[in-house]
Design a protein around this motif. Sequence first.
Motif: not given
Length: 117
Positions: A23-52
């Motif tokens: 429906d285009g209203r959500a997303l997810m992501f996966e990391l397939t090469k994470a063997d040497d990764i301990a921690l991931v902090e993420y930010t998903i950013e976008y712009e939205k319209e609110v009352e014009g």
Amino acid sequence: VTESDLPTLSPEDIGMEVTVREDGRALMFELTKADDIALVEYTIEYEKEVEGEIANEGIFGVMNIGDDGITETDFREFGTCSAGKCRYDNVTSDITINLKVTKKDGKEYQVQEVVKL
């Protein structure tokens, strides 16, 4: 240290695969090469319209890969959900995913992926 000061990895370097929900209203992501990764902090950013008006929106999260081995997020909604009902944002931009990746050796990197809805 700001994230822009960190060395950059490409999404391919960590095997990042983004899935936008049908429906285009959500997303997810996966990391397939994470063997040497301990921690991931993420930010998903976008712009939205609110009352014009255009407003910036951000979704924040953390993946503790080292502890529990989970290498994917749940679907993250573009909007507000409560008691099973969601009010979705009117997204007016591409979605930018910014990752701060901490490797098991303690080194930190940044990764950015831009997703079109």
